[in-house]
Design an enzyme around this catalytic site. Structure first.
Site, PDB file in Angstrom:
ATOM      1  N   LYS A 152     -53.816 -23.219 -24.548  1.00 14.57           N
ATOM      2  CA  LYS A 152     -52.885 -22.132 -24.880  1.00 14.57           C
ATOM      3  C   LYS A 152     -51.679 -22.204 -23.947  1.00 14.57           C
ATOM      4  O   LYS A 152     -51.712 -22.852 -22.910  1.00 14.57           O
ATOM      5  CB  LYS A 152     -53.548 -20.747 -24.701  1.00 14.57           C
ATOM      6  CG  LYS A 152     -54.766 -20.486 -25.564  1.00 14.57           C
ATOM      7  CD  LYS A 152     -54.389 -20.228 -26.999  1.00 14.57           C
ATOM      8  CE  LYS A 152     -55.585 -19.886 -27.851  1.00 14.57           C
ATOM      9  NZ  LYS A 152     -56.392 -21.024 -28.262  1.00 14.57           N
TER      10      LYS A 152
ATOM     11  N   SER B 185     -54.608 -23.181 -33.424  1.00 14.33           N
ATOM     12  CA  SER B 185     -53.982 -22.072 -32.696  1.00 14.33           C
ATOM     13  C   SER B 185     -52.679 -22.447 -32.008  1.00 14.33           C
ATOM     14  O   SER B 185     -51.910 -21.572 -31.617  1.00 14.33           O
ATOM     15  CB  SER B 185     -54.948 -21.482 -31.661  1.00 14.33           C
ATOM     16  OG  SER B 185     -55.121 -22.367 -30.569  1.00 14.33           O
TER      17      SER B 185
END
Length: 144
Positions: A102, A65
């Site tokens: 993230k 990701s």
């Protein structure tokens, strides 16, 4: 060591190793330089990469990701829990029972966790989430 589906955490240990040789002249990516130019000193990567030993952890990345931020599967992250979270920082977060890494997006008193891969959705943090910013990524160690 503690493992989750997305990250595996490691606590830095004091190394008795004196360190490796640092070639301070730089390594040529153009024309080769002679070995006579190589002069160096010993450095410890712990001393170089870890600012706050008591609040720093390592974690291995799991998944893809964050590939566009240069974080690939099995890269080793250096995470400092004493640093203040801020917009655009890469953070390790705990959300709804799982750890994830993230990019933080903080605007208008709202928080989003933004992946750096268009195949993954942006996560909007609400008061319904069990959420904590666990630490800020300061460095990444890659294998070649």
């Amino acid at each position: 060591m503690q493992a989750t589906d997305h990250l595996t955490f490691f606590k830095p240990e004091q190394s008795l190793h004196e360190g490796a040789l640092l070639i301070d002249t730089g390594i040529s990516a153009g024309f080769p330089s002679t070995t006579e130019d190589i002069v160096g000193e010993k450095i410890s990567l712990d001393d170089t990469l870890v600012r706050n030993k008591d609040t720093t952890f390592y974690a291995k990345v799991r998944g893809q990701s964050m590939i566009n931020a240069g974080l690939n599967h099995d890269d080793l992250l250096v995470i400092d829990r004493s640093l203040e979270p801020a917009d655009k920082k890469i953070a390790v977060c705990y959300i709804d029972g799982e750890f994830t890494v993230k990019r933080l997006r903080v605007q208008n008193n709202e928080i989003w966790l933004q992946p750096e891969n268009p195949n993954y959705p942006i996560i909007n943090i609400t008061e319904d989430n069990d959420f904590m910013i666990w630490g800020i990524v300061t460095n990444v160690i890659k294998k070649v």
